[in-house]
Design a protein around this motif. Structure first.
Motif, PDB file in Angstrom:
ATOM      1  N   ILE A 195      61.686  19.673  58.592  1.00 54.67           N
ATOM      2  CA  ILE A 195      61.486  20.210  57.241  1.00 54.67           C
ATOM      3  C   ILE A 195      62.054  21.620  57.142  1.00 54.67           C
ATOM      4  O   ILE A 195      62.707  21.978  56.155  1.00 54.67           O
ATOM      5  N   ALA A 196      61.807  22.426  58.175  1.00 50.51           N
ATOM      6  CA  ALA A 196      62.364  23.784  58.179  1.00 50.51           C
ATOM      7  C   ALA A 196      63.881  23.749  58.111  1.00 50.51           C
ATOM      8  O   ALA A 196      64.508  24.514  57.355  1.00 50.51           O
ATOM      9  N   GLY A 197      64.494  22.854  58.877  1.00 53.82           N
ATOM     10  CA  GLY A 197      65.947  22.730  58.844  1.00 53.82           C
ATOM     11  C   GLY A 197      66.460  22.323  57.481  1.00 53.82           C
ATOM     12  O   GLY A 197      67.468  22.868  56.994  1.00 53.82           O
ATOM     13  N   PHE A 198      65.764  21.395  56.847  1.00 51.24           N
ATOM     14  CA  PHE A 198      66.164  20.954  55.507  1.00 51.24           C
ATOM     15  C   PHE A 198      66.066  22.096  54.495  1.00 51.24           C
ATOM     16  O   PHE A 198      66.973  22.297  53.682  1.00 51.24           O
ATOM     17  N   ARG A 227      60.015  24.653  44.578  1.00 52.73           N
ATOM     18  CA  ARG A 227      59.805  23.228  44.315  1.00 52.73           C
ATOM     19  C   ARG A 227      60.287  22.365  45.468  1.00 52.73           C
ATOM     20  O   ARG A 227      59.663  21.346  45.801  1.00 52.73           O
ATOM     21  N   LEU A 228      61.364  22.767  46.124  1.00 48.92           N
ATOM     22  CA  LEU A 228      61.821  22.048  47.313  1.00 48.92           C
ATOM     23  C   LEU A 228      60.813  22.198  48.454  1.00 48.92           C
ATOM     24  O   LEU A 228      60.596  21.256  49.234  1.00 48.92           O
ATOM     25  N   ILE A 229      60.188  23.359  48.548  1.00 49.42           N
ATOM     26  CA  ILE A 229      59.181  23.579  49.580  1.00 49.42           C
ATOM     27  C   ILE A 229      58.004  22.636  49.386  1.00 49.42           C
ATOM     28  O   ILE A 229      57.498  22.038  50.349  1.00 49.42           O
ATOM     29  N   PHE A 230      57.569  22.461  48.156  1.00 50.05           N
ATOM     30  CA  PHE A 230      56.444  21.561  47.922  1.00 50.05           C
ATOM     31  C   PHE A 230      56.843  20.104  48.088  1.00 50.05           C
ATOM     32  O   PHE A 230      56.005  19.266  48.444  1.00 50.05           O
ATOM     33  N   ILE A 231      58.097  19.774  47.870  1.00 47.90           N
ATOM     34  CA  ILE A 231      58.569  18.431  48.208  1.00 47.90           C
ATOM     35  C   ILE A 231      58.503  18.236  49.724  1.00 47.90           C
ATOM     36  O   ILE A 231      58.066  17.187  50.222  1.00 47.90           O
ATOM     37  N   GLY A 232      58.941  19.261  50.471  1.00 54.59           N
ATOM     38  CA  GLY A 232      58.825  19.212  51.928  1.00 54.59           C
ATOM     39  C   GLY A 232      57.377  19.089  52.366  1.00 54.59           C
ATOM     40  O   GLY A 232      57.055  18.346  53.307  1.00 54.59           O
TER      41      GLY A 232
END
Length: 405
Positions: free
Chosen positions: A221-224, A362-367
């Motif tokens: 997730i961190a990499g993404f 928003r990408l963080i909460f998707i992760g």
């Protein structure tokens, strides 16, 4: 007399917290990240893992009350805590899971909803800055604290798993990785707003910590998220350098086999290392026995009894999947309500952010949603740090602040 002393102690702690809220927040977050339920329990031989976690979460409520008394309250109609309150009521109407008492369900309600309390409070800028700093550098402080404990012989810095090293510092590797992932989230949002060298340094430190813990999902997730930021800000040179670093790691993987992440690539059985496949059928059965409204908040703690052979074998009775756990506790209705409120909460909180920051959040909460399918992201102590940080960055946006400083 004991009760009187306890009441006096509570008022003293509350008074100190009201006077020094920033220092109290930093102390609380760093204390959570050092995992006292692990090192203190082991050092003192208390065998009170749940009690220590309960005390730590209770202090978070004290901090929220102190801030509310000092700065006042605000409306937050999309607060995800309402979903847990609803699941608690529907559980009472339906009937609680066998073995789950009303008091235990109420305690679980408080523990589940308390991380969202800070979103009801007016958080001033110095407090928000302190929280973001603690989120950025808390994992590094934990590693330093673990080194001190190891040096004086009270704990160990790492564990061996299938011959590979896993950094745990003063706690367990998965928890350290979870806190480091929150640190990466905090750094990415800050960099998306106003890049600073110290923030980039914290990002690098937390990424190395996750790598050393050997936690696969947090690392993925961190990499993404890092890749998304590099693409978003068109940092093509850094993107190329990252690709070169990954290629070098693969090239010299033989020399790095002492790292769990590298070592797992050579194993033919690198799936289900946490034995989730043994746990999930119990939660699936509980869910399908009451699929619409579930068995009440806290059912996830008793679906697999603490006295069972499976709990003794695994050392935990946690679901390792928040969708299964919440589905068993609140049914499809409770799960859908929680997801909807979280989505609305994030949408509203990030609406006034700068475009890059808004997309990053928003990408963080998707992760976070993806991570929740394999870990206990909403009941572990990492959730207290994560949602307090989220409340602070949403308050930053509401007050027109793009970064922590």
């Amino acid at each position: 007399m004991i009760l009187l002393l306890v009441v006096l102690l509570v008022f003293c702690v509350l008074g100190a917290t009201i006077v020094l809220p920033r220092q109290a927040a930093i102390f609380w977050m760093l204390a959570l990240e050092t995992s006292p339920d692990s090192w203190l329990d082991q050092w003192a031989g208390l065998a009170q893992h749940e009690t220590i976690i309960g005390i730590m979460k209770a202090y978070g409520i004290v901090l929220a009350v102190a801030l509310a008394l000092r700065h006042g309250m605000r409306r937050d109609r999309h607060n995800p805590g309402f979903a847990f309150a609803t699941m608690f009521l529907t559980g009472l109407l339906h009937g609680l899971f066998p073995g789950l008492s009303l008091l235990s369900s109420l305690r679980s309600l408080i523990g589940s909803a308390s991380p969202f309390l800070f979103s009801f409070i007016r958080l001033d800028r110095p407090f928000r800055h302190a929280v973001i700093w603690a989120a950025l550098w808390g994992p590094f402080c934990t590693v330093c604290f673990g080194a001190v404990l190891a040096a004086i012989g009270l704990d160990h810095m790492y564990v061996l798993e299938q011959g590979a090293l896993r950094l745990g510092a003063s706690g367990e590797p998965p928890f350290l990785a979870g806190f480091a992932l929150v640190g990466i989230y905090a750094a990415l949002v800050e960099i998306a707003g106003t890049p600073r060298r110290q923030t980039v340094a914290s990002l690098a430190v937390n990424l190395v910590i996750i790598l050393l813990t050997g936690a696969r999902m947090p690392l993925a997730i961190a990499g993404f998220e890092i890749l998304a930021l590099l693409l978003l800000q068109r940092r093509l040179l850094l993107l190329a350098a990252s690709g070169a670093g990954i290629a070098a790691a693969l090239l010299f993987s033989g020399a790095l086999s002492f790292l769990r992440i590298i070592d797992l690539t050579k194993l033919g059985e690198a799936t289900d290392l946490s034995h989730r496949g043994l746990v999930w059928p119990y939660f699936e059965a509980a869910f399908w026995s009451s699929p619409f409204i579930g068995w009440g908040v806290g059912a996830g703690k008793v679906i697999i009894p603490l006295t069972s052979r499976l709990d003794q074998f695994l050392g935990t009775n946690a679901a390792h999947d928040e969708y299964l756990r919440i589905g068993a506790e609140g049914g499809m209705f409770g799960l859908a309500l929680l997801i909807a409120l979280l989505a609305l909460w994030v949408r509203r909180g990030s609406a006034t952010m700068a475009p890059d920051q808004r997309l990053m959040v928003r990408l963080i909460f998707i992760g976070f949603a993806v991570h929740s399918a394999t870990d206990n992201t909403m009941i572990a102590t990492t959730s207290s740090v994560f949602f307090l940080w989220a409340s602070c960055i949403f308050a930053n946006a509401e007050n027109g602040t793009t970064a922590a400083a």
